[in-house]
Design an enzyme around this catalytic site. Structure first.
Site, PDB file in Angstrom:
ATOM      1  N   LYS A 144     -52.432  19.631  -1.009  1.00 55.21           N
ATOM      2  CA  LYS A 144     -52.386  19.968  -2.446  1.00 55.21           C
ATOM      3  C   LYS A 144     -51.683  21.319  -2.528  1.00 55.21           C
ATOM      4  CE  LYS A 144     -53.690  22.040  -5.558  1.00 55.21           C
ATOM      5  NZ  LYS A 144     -52.765  22.880  -6.343  1.00 55.21           N
ATOM      6  N   GLY A 152     -56.791  30.855  -0.186  1.00 56.52           N
ATOM      7  CA  GLY A 152     -56.686  31.194  -1.599  1.00 56.52           C
ATOM      8  C   GLY A 152     -57.742  32.203  -1.982  1.00 56.52           C
ATOM      9  N   SER A 153     -58.127  32.160  -3.230  1.00 59.45           N
ATOM     10  CA  SER A 153     -59.034  33.193  -3.748  1.00 59.45           C
ATOM     11  C   SER A 153     -60.502  32.869  -3.454  1.00 59.45           C
ATOM     12  CB  SER A 153     -58.835  33.308  -5.256  1.00 59.45           C
ATOM     13  OG  SER A 153     -59.197  32.080  -5.862  1.00 59.45           O
ATOM     14  N   GLY A 192     -62.637  29.306  -3.272  1.00 52.67           N
ATOM     15  CA  GLY A 192     -63.319  29.035  -2.000  1.00 52.67           C
ATOM     16  C   GLY A 192     -64.778  28.652  -2.214  1.00 52.67           C
ATOM     17  N   GLU A 224     -59.896  30.736   4.156  1.00 51.36           N
ATOM     18  CA  GLU A 224     -59.171  31.995   4.360  1.00 51.36           C
ATOM     19  C   GLU A 224     -58.999  32.601   2.981  1.00 51.36           C
ATOM     20  OE1 GLU A 224     -58.326  33.176   7.200  1.00 51.36           O
ATOM     21  OE2 GLU A 224     -58.543  31.436   8.497  1.00 51.36           O
ATOM     22  N   CYS A 267     -51.948  38.367   1.777  1.00 54.60           N
ATOM     23  CA  CYS A 267     -53.414  38.436   1.894  1.00 54.60           C
ATOM     24  C   CYS A 267     -53.848  39.637   2.724  1.00 54.60           C
ATOM     25  CB  CYS A 267     -53.944  37.152   2.493  1.00 54.60           C
ATOM     26  SG  CYS A 267     -53.212  36.760   4.072  1.00 54.60           S
ATOM     27  N   GLU A 281     -59.473  42.781  -5.183  1.00 58.17           N
ATOM     28  CA  GLU A 281     -58.117  42.500  -4.719  1.00 58.17           C
ATOM     29  C   GLU A 281     -57.181  42.361  -5.925  1.00 58.17           C
ATOM     30  OE1 GLU A 281     -57.377  38.486  -3.302  1.00 58.17           O
ATOM     31  OE2 GLU A 281     -56.241  39.316  -1.647  1.00 58.17           O
TER      32      GLU A 281
HETATM   33  P1  NAD Z   1     -56.134  30.380  -5.871  1.00 59.85           P
HETATM   34  O1  NAD Z   1     -57.465  30.368  -5.228  1.00 59.85           O
HETATM   35  O2  NAD Z   1     -56.068  30.518  -7.341  1.00 59.85           O
HETATM   36  O3  NAD Z   1     -55.363  29.030  -5.543  1.00 59.85           O
HETATM   37  C1  NAD Z   1     -55.231  28.579  -4.210  1.00 59.85           C
HETATM   38  C2  NAD Z   1     -55.070  27.078  -4.233  1.00 59.85           C
HETATM   39  O4  NAD Z   1     -56.276  26.512  -4.739  1.00 59.85           O
HETATM   40  C3  NAD Z   1     -53.939  26.572  -5.103  1.00 59.85           C
HETATM   41  O5  NAD Z   1     -53.299  25.504  -4.474  1.00 59.85           O
HETATM   42  C4  NAD Z   1     -54.665  26.107  -6.346  1.00 59.85           C
HETATM   43  O6  NAD Z   1     -53.993  25.106  -7.038  1.00 59.85           O
HETATM   44  C5  NAD Z   1     -55.955  25.578  -5.750  1.00 59.85           C
HETATM   45  N1  NAD Z   1     -57.071  25.499  -6.709  1.00 59.85           N
HETATM   46  C6  NAD Z   1     -57.218  26.188  -7.868  1.00 59.85           C
HETATM   47  N2  NAD Z   1     -58.378  25.810  -8.475  1.00 59.85           N
HETATM   48  C7  NAD Z   1     -58.967  24.897  -7.685  1.00 59.85           C
HETATM   49  C8  NAD Z   1     -60.181  24.159  -7.751  1.00 59.85           C
HETATM   50  N3  NAD Z   1     -61.021  24.268  -8.782  1.00 59.85           N
HETATM   51  N4  NAD Z   1     -60.475  23.319  -6.736  1.00 59.85           N
HETATM   52  C9  NAD Z   1     -59.654  23.204  -5.670  1.00 59.85           C
HETATM   53  N5  NAD Z   1     -58.476  23.859  -5.558  1.00 59.85           N
HETATM   54  C10 NAD Z   1     -58.133  24.699  -6.549  1.00 59.85           C
HETATM   55  O7  NAD Z   1     -55.291  31.486  -5.127  1.00 59.85           O
HETATM   56  P2  NAD Z   1     -53.788  31.936  -5.389  1.00 59.85           P
HETATM   57  O8  NAD Z   1     -53.767  32.712  -6.656  1.00 59.85           O
HETATM   58  O9  NAD Z   1     -52.878  30.764  -5.261  1.00 59.85           O
HETATM   59  O10 NAD Z   1     -53.524  32.884  -4.127  1.00 59.85           O
HETATM   60  C11 NAD Z   1     -53.946  34.183  -4.056  1.00 59.85           C
HETATM   61  C12 NAD Z   1     -55.200  34.296  -3.242  1.00 59.85           C
HETATM   62  O11 NAD Z   1     -55.019  33.741  -1.941  1.00 59.85           O
HETATM   63  C13 NAD Z   1     -55.572  35.744  -2.984  1.00 59.85           C
HETATM   64  O12 NAD Z   1     -56.952  35.932  -3.115  1.00 59.85           O
HETATM   65  C14 NAD Z   1     -55.151  35.968  -1.535  1.00 59.85           C
HETATM   66  O13 NAD Z   1     -55.777  37.003  -0.876  1.00 59.85           O
HETATM   67  C15 NAD Z   1     -55.454  34.661  -0.942  1.00 59.85           C
HETATM   68  N6  NAD Z   1     -54.712  34.505   0.324  1.00 59.85           N
HETATM   69  C16 NAD Z   1     -55.402  34.565   1.500  1.00 59.85           C
HETATM   70  C17 NAD Z   1     -54.731  34.427   2.717  1.00 59.85           C
HETATM   71  C18 NAD Z   1     -55.457  34.458   4.045  1.00 59.85           C
HETATM   72  O14 NAD Z   1     -54.882  34.076   5.073  1.00 59.85           O
HETATM   73  N7  NAD Z   1     -56.687  34.890   4.097  1.00 59.85           N
HETATM   74  C19 NAD Z   1     -53.352  34.226   2.693  1.00 59.85           C
HETATM   75  C20 NAD Z   1     -52.678  34.195   1.478  1.00 59.85           C
HETATM   76  C21 NAD Z   1     -53.383  34.320   0.291  1.00 59.85           C
END
Ligand code: NAD
Length: 495
Positions: free
Chosen positions: A189, A242-243, A247, A265, A300, A399
């Site tokens: 996804k 992601g965020s 998570g 992550e 990240c 963040e």
């Molecule tokens: P996000 O959590 O908004 O989205 C991440 C993914 O989750 C996207 O594909 C999104 O479509 C999906 N998503 C959104 N809502 C969802 C739901 N209800 N159920 C399942 N999936 C859903 O994050 P973002 O804004 O795309 O990315 C930024 C975040 O990612 C920051 O917090 C950053 O620190 C983190 N990040 C972490 C790492 C790491 O390796 N630790 C690397 C890169 C980014």
């Protein structure tokens, strides 16, 4: 390295409407709805993606399950999997220019960084796990003579991969490659604002000989397709970057559905600690500026909290401001830009909200703090530094995921450790010191998945990446990541 000529040609490529990739073929979404793809470079739509829904996720999971059960991949000879994944790495390298430019049009990362971090890194990751496939052995347990205890390593089944928009191809490959190498089938996804490169990856995988259904991509909104994947009863694991809030949802989805395993992550608020005896304050300042501002801070592991020892504070800040103001923000498809666009207008607004709150809470703006290049209609932000930041301020705790740095000063090593660990996160960190003992003490004392010493970033595929505390659990990269995608099975045989 990509040339400016190649970039200028590729940036004009028509992309059009992109569908889903399920069962080895392009297909429309069940609803027929689409989402526009807007480039943060100029605020203009340049493509559209299918707005997938739960029924599309179900189709993709069924296709992945069918492929898993028929064994064309999951029970294939490791040499076959190695050949296909190696071919995929080659195809990514062959199409590196195209993939890099496509990704930058989608998310605005400066091309110099994107070229290495996206296609080249993804190809390297896929090759690394391809090479590992035929080096995974089972075990024979040290049992009594009248039994034989065998420990088999088996793929989990269907793995869901959900990734963010900052480096979709690189982060996607960190999950897709070990999952496939271990024999799993995958449903990806992609992030809604940067889906195009992962769709292209699926096409290239098919061209490389990956059997139909082994790698599926369903685009759409996270709250719809991501949720459907997280709740699906026939998905065995979710690998997520992601965020934090999303998570947490994935853990809930798992609890509400089939207890699928979830690897997270998440974000960070990583401390970058400069001691007075840093080998070179100038070099530390240049690397620190890059460590927070490249890709507009959308990294990240970005070193977003800078802690500077008081005795060198003024000298270091001069170097830092000078390194920061030398960074050129501009068109991410211009090779001379050090920093490209913020990924979306929404993210830019969010960043500016952090700036306003930091000022309201009493931090001092040293440089930046504003939108720039507004005449392009793109989303650009000046690298921003605040000082006099205190632990209670939003800027020290949350963040930003943007080009905003908060600086604090410290007197002693103990104080540096206390400040560094005063966060719910624990992803990355750095220490700048010429003293070996200080360096090793800090490596032990900092609660983070990564501690850099006299550098920032750049850790390659051979070492694990991941966090502690609310930065998540599970590790991407290195051979350790393979273990996540393998299940142990015991055979206990009476002799
Ligand atoms: P996000 O959590 O908004 O989205 C991440 C993914 O989750 C996207 O594909 C999104 O479509 C999906 N998503 C959104 N809502 C969802 C739901 N209800 N159920 C399942 N999936 C859903 O994050 P973002 O804004 O795309 O990315 C930024 C975040 O990612 C920051 O917090 C950053 O620190 C983190 N990040 C972490 C790492 C790491 O390796 N630790 C690397 C890169 C980014």
């Amino acid at each position: 390295m990509i040339s400016q000529n190649a970039i200028d040609t590729l940036r004009k490529t028509e992309i059009g409407a992109r569908g889903l990739f399920i069962d080895g073929a392009h297909t429309d979404g069940m609803s027929g709805a689409s989402l526009p793809v807007t480039s943060p470079i100029d605020g203009r739509p340049f493509a559209s993606i299918a707005d997938g829904n739960a029924a599309d996720i179900d189709r993709a999971v069924k296709s992945a399950r069918k492929a898993f059960e028929n064994g064309s991949w999951s029970r294939s000879a490791p040499a076959f999997r190695k050949k296909v994944l190696t071919k995929l790495a080659e195809l990514i390298e062959k199409h590196a220019d195209e993939l890099a430019v496509l990704g930058v049009r989608d998310n605005g990362t400066e091309i110099g960084m994107a070229y290495k971090a996206e296609p080249l890194s993804a190809a390297g990751t896929i090759r690394y796990y391809a090479e590992a496939i035929d080096k995974i052995y089972g075990e024979i347990a040290p049992t009594a003579d009248n039994v034989l205890g065998l420990i088999h390593k088996e793929p989990l089944g269907v793995v869901g991969v959900i990734v963010p928009w900052n480096f979709p191809l690189m982060i996607g490959a960190w999950k897709i490659a070990p999952a496939l190498a271990a024999g799993n089938c995958v449903v990806v996804k992609p992030p809604e604002i940067a889906s195009l490169t992962l769709l292209r990856l699926a096409e290239l995988a098919s061209e490389a000989g990956l059997p139909a259904g082994v790698l599926n991509v369903v685009t759409g909104r996270g709250a719809v397709t991501g949720e459907a994947l997280g709740l699906h009863m026939d998905v065995d694991a979710i690998a997520f970057t992601g965020s934090g809030p999303v998570g947490r949802r994935l853990l809930e989805y798992s609890a509400r559905s089939n207890l699928k395993r979830v690897f997270l992550e998440l974000g960070g608020k990583s401390p970058n600690i400069v001691f007075a005896d840093a080998p070179s304050l100038k070099q530390a300042a240049v690397v620190s500026a890059n460590g927070i501002f490249r890709n507009s801070g959308q990294v990240c592991v970005a070193g977003s909290r800078l802690l500077v020892q008081a005795s060198v504070y003024d000298r270091f800040m001069d170097e830092l401001v000078s390194a920061t103001t030398r960074l050129k923000v501009g068109d991410p498809l211009d090779l001379s830009s050090d920093i490209g666009a913020v990924s979306s207008a929404e993210q830019l607004d969010k960043n500016l909200g952090f700036v306003a709150r930091a000022q309201a809470e009493g931090a001092r703006l040293v440089t930046g703090g504003e939108r720039i290049l507004a005449e392009t209609d793109g989303s650009y932000m000046a690298p921003t530094i605040f000082e006099n930041v205190t632990q209670d301020m939003q800027l020290a705790r949350e963040e930003v995921f943007g080009p905003v740095l908060g600086v604090m000063r410290f007197e002693t090593e103990e104080e540096a450790v206390r400040l560094a660990n005063s966060t719910v996160y624990g992803l990355a960190s750095a220490v700048w010191t010429a003293n070996l003992s200080t360096a090793h003490r800090m490596v032990r004392a900092i609660n983070a998945g990564v501690v850099h010493v006299n550098t920032y970033g750049g850790a390659d595929i051979t070492v694990p990446l991941g966090g502690v505390k609310q930065s998540g659990f599970g590790r991407d990269k290195s051979l350790h990541a393979l273990e996540k995608y393998l299940e142990l099975k015991t055979a206990w045989i009476a002799l």
